[in-house]
Each structure stands twice: as structure tokens, then as C-alpha cells.
Design an enzyme around this catalytic site. Structure first.
Site, PDB file in Angstrom:
ATOM      1  N   LEU A   1     -33.320 115.263 -42.832  1.00  0.00           N
ATOM      2  CA  LEU A   1     -34.652 115.571 -42.282  1.00  0.00           C
ATOM      3  C   LEU A   1     -34.610 115.493 -40.755  1.00  0.00           C
ATOM      4  O   LEU A   1     -35.655 115.522 -40.108  1.00  0.00           O
ATOM      5  CB  LEU A   1     -35.684 114.563 -42.807  1.00  0.00           C
ATOM      6  CG  LEU A   1     -35.855 114.546 -44.334  1.00  0.00           C
ATOM      7  CD1 LEU A   1     -36.548 113.255 -44.790  1.00  0.00           C
ATOM      8  CD2 LEU A   1     -36.668 115.762 -44.780  1.00  0.00           C
TER       9      LEU A   1
ATOM     10  N   ASN B   1     -39.963 114.446 -51.449  1.00  0.00           N
ATOM     11  CA  ASN B   1     -38.579 114.850 -51.154  1.00  0.00           C
ATOM     12  C   ASN B   1     -37.860 115.338 -52.413  1.00  0.00           C
ATOM     13  O   ASN B   1     -37.106 116.311 -52.368  1.00  0.00           O
ATOM     14  CB  ASN B   1     -37.821 113.693 -50.493  1.00  0.00           C
ATOM     15  CG  ASN B   1     -38.398 113.365 -49.115  1.00  0.00           C
ATOM     16  OD1 ASN B   1     -39.119 114.171 -48.531  1.00  0.00           O
ATOM     17  ND2 ASN B   1     -38.100 112.182 -48.602  1.00  0.00           N
TER      18      ASN B   1
ATOM     19  N   ARG C   1     -43.568 109.882 -50.364  1.00  0.00           N
ATOM     20  CA  ARG C   1     -42.503 110.771 -49.874  1.00  0.00           C
ATOM     21  C   ARG C   1     -41.309 110.826 -50.831  1.00  0.00           C
ATOM     22  O   ARG C   1     -40.545 111.784 -50.809  1.00  0.00           O
ATOM     23  CB  ARG C   1     -42.052 110.337 -48.481  1.00  0.00           C
ATOM     24  CG  ARG C   1     -43.065 110.715 -47.417  1.00  0.00           C
ATOM     25  CD  ARG C   1     -42.566 110.267 -46.076  1.00  0.00           C
ATOM     26  NE  ARG C   1     -43.406 110.732 -44.996  1.00  0.00           N
ATOM     27  CZ  ARG C   1     -43.334 110.258 -43.756  1.00  0.00           C
ATOM     28  NH1 ARG C   1     -42.451 109.315 -43.455  1.00  0.00           N
ATOM     29  NH2 ARG C   1     -44.126 110.727 -42.827  1.00  0.00           N
TER      30      ARG C   1
ATOM     31  N   ILE D   1     -29.387 113.387 -48.840  1.00  0.00           N
ATOM     32  CA  ILE D   1     -29.765 112.009 -49.193  1.00  0.00           C
ATOM     33  C   ILE D   1     -30.887 111.535 -48.270  1.00  0.00           C
ATOM     34  O   ILE D   1     -30.708 110.593 -47.497  1.00  0.00           O
ATOM     35  CB  ILE D   1     -28.536 111.065 -49.127  1.00  0.00           C
ATOM     36  CG1 ILE D   1     -27.699 111.329 -47.842  1.00  0.00           C
ATOM     37  CG2 ILE D   1     -27.685 111.192 -50.363  1.00  0.00           C
ATOM     38  CD1 ILE D   1     -26.640 110.268 -47.572  1.00  0.00           C
TER      39      ILE D   1
ATOM     40  N   LYS E   1     -33.853 109.598 -46.652  1.00  0.00           N
ATOM     41  CA  LYS E   1     -34.334 108.208 -46.783  1.00  0.00           C
ATOM     42  C   LYS E   1     -35.850 108.196 -46.653  1.00  0.00           C
ATOM     43  O   LYS E   1     -36.411 108.852 -45.776  1.00  0.00           O
ATOM     44  CB  LYS E   1     -33.711 107.338 -45.694  1.00  0.00           C
ATOM     45  CG  LYS E   1     -34.263 105.911 -45.636  1.00  0.00           C
ATOM     46  CD  LYS E   1     -35.376 105.754 -44.611  1.00  0.00           C
ATOM     47  CE  LYS E   1     -36.039 104.389 -44.661  1.00  0.00           C
ATOM     48  NZ  LYS E   1     -37.175 104.301 -43.704  1.00  0.00           N
TER      49      LYS E   1
ATOM     50  N   TYR F   1     -25.642  98.498 -44.028  1.00  0.00           N
ATOM     51  CA  TYR F   1     -27.096  98.538 -44.176  1.00  0.00           C
ATOM     52  C   TYR F   1     -27.696  97.187 -44.592  1.00  0.00           C
ATOM     53  O   TYR F   1     -28.907  97.018 -44.557  1.00  0.00           O
ATOM     54  CB  TYR F   1     -27.530  99.612 -45.198  1.00  0.00           C
ATOM     55  CG  TYR F   1     -27.025 101.014 -44.924  1.00  0.00           C
ATOM     56  CD1 TYR F   1     -26.449 101.347 -43.703  1.00  0.00           C
ATOM     57  CD2 TYR F   1     -27.116 102.004 -45.891  1.00  0.00           C
ATOM     58  CE1 TYR F   1     -25.959 102.634 -43.465  1.00  0.00           C
ATOM     59  CE2 TYR F   1     -26.637 103.291 -45.645  1.00  0.00           C
ATOM     60  CZ  TYR F   1     -26.054 103.592 -44.440  1.00  0.00           C
ATOM     61  OH  TYR F   1     -25.585 104.858 -44.209  1.00  0.00           O
TER      62      TYR F   1
HETATM   63  N1  NAP Z   1     -22.586 108.077 -42.996  1.00  0.00           N
HETATM   64  C1  NAP Z   1     -23.300 107.765 -41.932  1.00  0.00           C
HETATM   65  O1  NAP Z   1     -22.776 107.452 -40.854  1.00  0.00           O
HETATM   66  C2  NAP Z   1     -24.775 107.796 -42.034  1.00  0.00           C
HETATM   67  C3  NAP Z   1     -25.539 107.710 -40.871  1.00  0.00           C
HETATM   68  C4  NAP Z   1     -26.927 107.730 -41.023  1.00  0.00           C
HETATM   69  C5  NAP Z   1     -27.488 107.840 -42.264  1.00  0.00           C
HETATM   70  N2  NAP Z   1     -26.711 107.896 -43.395  1.00  0.00           N
HETATM   71  C6  NAP Z   1     -27.293 107.997 -44.764  1.00  0.00           C
HETATM   72  O2  NAP Z   1     -28.136 109.155 -44.799  1.00  0.00           O
HETATM   73  C7  NAP Z   1     -29.448 108.768 -45.169  1.00  0.00           C
HETATM   74  C8  NAP Z   1     -30.471 109.685 -44.549  1.00  0.00           C
HETATM   75  O3  NAP Z   1     -30.370 109.688 -43.134  1.00  0.00           O
HETATM   76  P1  NAP Z   1     -31.452 108.984 -42.176  1.00  0.00           P
HETATM   77  O4  NAP Z   1     -32.123 107.908 -42.916  1.00  0.00           O
HETATM   78  O5  NAP Z   1     -30.770 108.611 -40.913  1.00  0.00           O
HETATM   79  O6  NAP Z   1     -32.448 110.170 -41.811  1.00  0.00           O
HETATM   80  P2  NAP Z   1     -33.443 111.146 -42.613  1.00  0.00           P
HETATM   81  O7  NAP Z   1     -33.326 110.937 -44.076  1.00  0.00           O
HETATM   82  O8  NAP Z   1     -33.248 112.504 -42.055  1.00  0.00           O
HETATM   83  O9  NAP Z   1     -34.860 110.684 -42.091  1.00  0.00           O
HETATM   84  C9  NAP Z   1     -35.448 109.459 -42.460  1.00  0.00           C
HETATM   85  C10 NAP Z   1     -36.740 109.352 -41.657  1.00  0.00           C
HETATM   86  O10 NAP Z   1     -37.640 110.411 -42.022  1.00  0.00           O
HETATM   87  C11 NAP Z   1     -38.845 109.860 -42.565  1.00  0.00           C
HETATM   88  N3  NAP Z   1     -39.197 110.710 -43.734  1.00  0.00           N
HETATM   89  C12 NAP Z   1     -38.737 110.642 -44.992  1.00  0.00           C
HETATM   90  N4  NAP Z   1     -39.249 111.608 -45.766  1.00  0.00           N
HETATM   91  C13 NAP Z   1     -40.070 112.327 -44.969  1.00  0.00           C
HETATM   92  C14 NAP Z   1     -40.885 113.456 -45.178  1.00  0.00           C
HETATM   93  N5  NAP Z   1     -40.946 114.053 -46.364  1.00  0.00           N
HETATM   94  N6  NAP Z   1     -41.613 113.924 -44.137  1.00  0.00           N
HETATM   95  C15 NAP Z   1     -41.541 113.333 -42.912  1.00  0.00           C
HETATM   96  N7  NAP Z   1     -40.771 112.271 -42.642  1.00  0.00           N
HETATM   97  C16 NAP Z   1     -40.032 111.760 -43.663  1.00  0.00           C
HETATM   98  C17 NAP Z   1     -38.536 108.432 -42.935  1.00  0.00           C
HETATM   99  O11 NAP Z   1     -39.656 107.604 -42.742  1.00  0.00           O
HETATM  100  P3  NAP Z   1     -40.307 106.745 -43.969  1.00  0.00           P
HETATM  101  O12 NAP Z   1     -39.240 105.841 -44.488  1.00  0.00           O
HETATM  102  O13 NAP Z   1     -41.423 106.038 -43.298  1.00  0.00           O
HETATM  103  O14 NAP Z   1     -40.766 107.774 -44.968  1.00  0.00           O
HETATM  104  C18 NAP Z   1     -37.468 108.056 -41.900  1.00  0.00           C
HETATM  105  O15 NAP Z   1     -38.061 107.679 -40.681  1.00  0.00           O
HETATM  106  C19 NAP Z   1     -29.524 107.318 -44.686  1.00  0.00           C
HETATM  107  O16 NAP Z   1     -30.622 106.619 -45.219  1.00  0.00           O
HETATM  108  C20 NAP Z   1     -28.175 106.809 -45.123  1.00  0.00           C
HETATM  109  O17 NAP Z   1     -28.151 106.544 -46.520  1.00  0.00           O
HETATM  110  C21 NAP Z   1     -25.354 107.884 -43.285  1.00  0.00           C
END
Ligand code: NAP
Length: 278
Positions: A195, A245, A241, A233, A235, A53
Site C-alpha cells: 500500500l 484489504n 481494513r 502482505i 498490514k 517485529y
Molecule cells: N522484508 C522486509 O524488509 C519488510 C519491510 C517492511 C515490511 N515488511 C512486511 O510487509 C508488510 C506490509 O508492509 P508495511 O506494513 O510496511 O506497509 P503497508 O502494508 O503498505 O502499509 C501499512 C500502513 O497502511 C495502513 N493501511 C492498511 N490498510 C489500509 C487501507 N486499506 N487504506 C489505507 N491505509 C491502510 C496501515 O495503517 P493501519 O494499521 O492503521 O490500518 C499502515 O499504516 C509488513 O507489515 C511486514 O509484514 C517486510
């Protein structure tokens, strides 16, 4: 956060059920530091980063600043980072580099980020993590994106089940078979993209349940997974938010509501670990 907001891991450590994901939190370091300091003020104690990251320095800076300011103690924090695929054959060294970038003395959880089975090196990487745990540098060893065959290979080779497997999981893609495997082996399921990266929040089962609770779709999507004992977790780079969250921890869905959310048909949003080339 009280005891009810934590899961106990097979290592004996306790992990906050909801943390802040930091993938794509890669703007100016000062913004990342400010966001994480705000998250700590709001009650977040669990932070998920990875060498991939590019933000371990900023995440670590925020955590160190917060402990120095007396907002939180290191023992109250739960910090996860991950070993990138290219580093599987130099895992001990790469772990040291992550720790240095974070500026911390130990990590609560360090994960092999992907099995990358084509390369055949994930068992060696995992062994190096167990050695770091035995030295006291990591409290719990984990993996991400592992599936049954690769988990079997780790357990067969080392006798150690990972404390956590962090996988893509959200309403519409809830991975029940993999979760059953985890339960059998004492592995905690952690959801990345809980999400669905925002793509699932228009589902009627989510929006209608949100109305019933005067909650937001994001809160219901997270409450759905928390109801199954899955760590989340989400993001966000948006301070409002962050509050929204975190509020998912206050929502307890009924069995019928969980069953309706379970029935949503969706799909994976990202790579399938069986074929992801690394
Ligand atoms: N192990 C792995 O391979 C792997 C892969 C991917 C991710 N991860 C970890 O998992 C975490 C979460 O996954 P992710 O970031 O891919 O996806 P996520 O948390 O499902 O979604 C993040 C997205 O949703 C938006 N968002 C956040 N809160 C919201 C809400 N209450 N309502 C509407 N939209 C919202 C965010 O935009 P804004 O920022 O503009 O609010 C961002 O665009 C990552 O940050 C990382 O730490 C791990």
C-alpha cells in the site's frame, strides 16, 4: 481460499496470494492475538512476521488458539518469519528461537531478512536455511530485499534459487527489472509495503480506478500487484481494513487499467538494500 487464490512456489508448496503483514503490530499481545483470530475468521491464511517485529509470540499464540478452536488446521496456514541481520552467522540457532517463540513445529517460509552485503555473511545464512529445509523444519527457503547480484551469489554458491524474494514494491515503484530476473529463475515476487504505507493512495490512477469499481484505493493498489502475479502482505491493525484489504482478491483489473497504474511514477519509501547498513 480456493486454488485460484494461491501461487505455486518452486518448492512445490502453495502460498496464499494475499497475507497479513505484521510489522508494527506490536501493541499488547492480546490485541494482536484478537486481530489475527479475526483475520482467520475472515479467510486470511497467510501471516508474515519476523524476529525483528517482536511479535512472534503473539502471532504464534493466535495461530495455535485458532487451530485448537477448530477454526483452521495448521496445514491450511502459511507462516513466514525472517532471520535478522545480526543473526546471519548463527542462523540455525536463530531459526530455532523463532520457531520456539511462534510455538510451531515448522515454518512454511523462512527468509534471510536483508542481504546486508557489507557484512559478507548472507550466503552462509542462506546455506543454514537450506539445511533446515532439508531437515523438514522449513518448507520453503526465501529471502527479502535481495537484488540481482546477491541472488546470483546465492544461486552460484548453493544451486538453490529462493522460493520467494520479498521486496518493497507498490504502485509507483514496481521493480520491473527485478521481477523479470525472478521470472527467469522461478522466484516468486512478494511485495512489502504493497500500500506504499498509505502514501500512494491519493494517486489519480488509483482513486479514479477505485471509483470505477466502487472499490477503495487500498483495494486497487493491491489488485494492481495481484494482476502481475505478485503476492501481497498488507498490514493493518484495523479490523475494518482487514475486510477491505482481503476484498482486493475479488477485483480483476483490465489490461488498460493495469497499464495506467504501471505508468505511475513514484519512489521507494524505505531503505535501499544495496546501502542499508543492517
Ligand atoms: N522484508 C522486509 O524488509 C519488510 C519491510 C517492511 C515490511 N515488511 C512486511 O510487509 C508488510 C506490509 O508492509 P508495511 O506494513 O510496511 O506497509 P503497508 O502494508 O503498505 O502499509 C501499512 C500502513 O497502511 C495502513 N493501511 C492498511 N490498510 C489500509 C487501507 N486499506 N487504506 C489505507 N491505509 C491502510 C496501515 O495503517 P493501519 O494499521 O492503521 O490500518 C499502515 O499504516 C509488513 O507489515 C511486514 O509484514 C517486510
Amino acid at each position: 481460499m480456493g486454488a485460484a487464490d494461491h501461487f505455486e512456489l518452486n518448492s512445490g508448496a502453495s502460498m496464499p496470494r494475499l497475507g497479513l503483514g505484521t510489522y508494527k503490530l506490536d501493541g499488547p499481545a492480546s490485541e494482536t492475538v484478537a486481530l489475527i483470530r479475526r483475520a482467520i475468521e475472515l479467510g486470511y491464511r497467510h501471516f508474515d512476521t519476523a524476529s525483528l517485529y517482536g511479535n512472534e509470540e503473539a502471532v504464534g499464540q493466535a495461530l495455535i488458539d485458532a487451530t485448537r478452536a477448530g477454526d483452521v488446521t495448521r496445514e491450511e496456514l502459511f507462516v513466514t518469519s525472517k532471520l535478522w541481520n545480526d543473526d546471519q552467522l548463527r542462523a540455525a540457532e536463530a531459526f530455532g528461537e523463532s520457531l520456539k517463540r511462534l510455538g510451531l513445529d515448522y515454518l512454511d517460509l523462512f527468509m534471510v531478512h536483508w542481504p546486508w552485503p557489507q557484512n559478507g555473511t548472507y550466503v552462509d545464512a542462506y546455506r543454514a536455511l537450506i539445511e533446515a529445509r532439508d531437515r523438514g523444519d522449513i518448507v520453503s527457503v526465501g529471502v527479502a530485499n535481495f537484488y540481482e547480484e546477491t541472488l546470483d551469489a546465492l544461486i552460484d554458491a548453493t544451486g538453490v534459487a529462493p522460493a520467494v524474494n520479498q521486496v518493497e514494491l507498490h504502485t509507483g515503484f514496481t521493480q520491473p527489472e527485478l521481477r523479470a530476473y525472478h521470472s527467469e529463475h522461478g522466484i516468486l515476487t512478494e511485495a512489502w509495503a504493497p500500500l506504499g504505507r498509505g502514501e500512494i493512495l491519493g494517486e489519480p490512477a488509483i482513486t479514479e480506478t477505485a471509483k470505477a469499481y466502487d472499490a477503495t484505493p487500498g483495494q486497487i493498489a493491491l489488485a494492481h500487484l495481484l494482476a502481475h502475479g505478485i503476492s501481497v502482505i498488507p498490514k493493518t491493525a484495523n479490523p475494518e481494513r482487514l475486510v477491505e484489504n482481503f476484498g482486493a482478491l475479488d477485483i480483476t483489473l483490465s489490461d488498460n487499467e493495469v497499464a495506467r497504474l504501471d505508468a505511475v511514477q513514484g519512489r521507494r519509501q524505505s531503505n535501499d538494500p544495496r546501502t542499508f547498513p543492517g
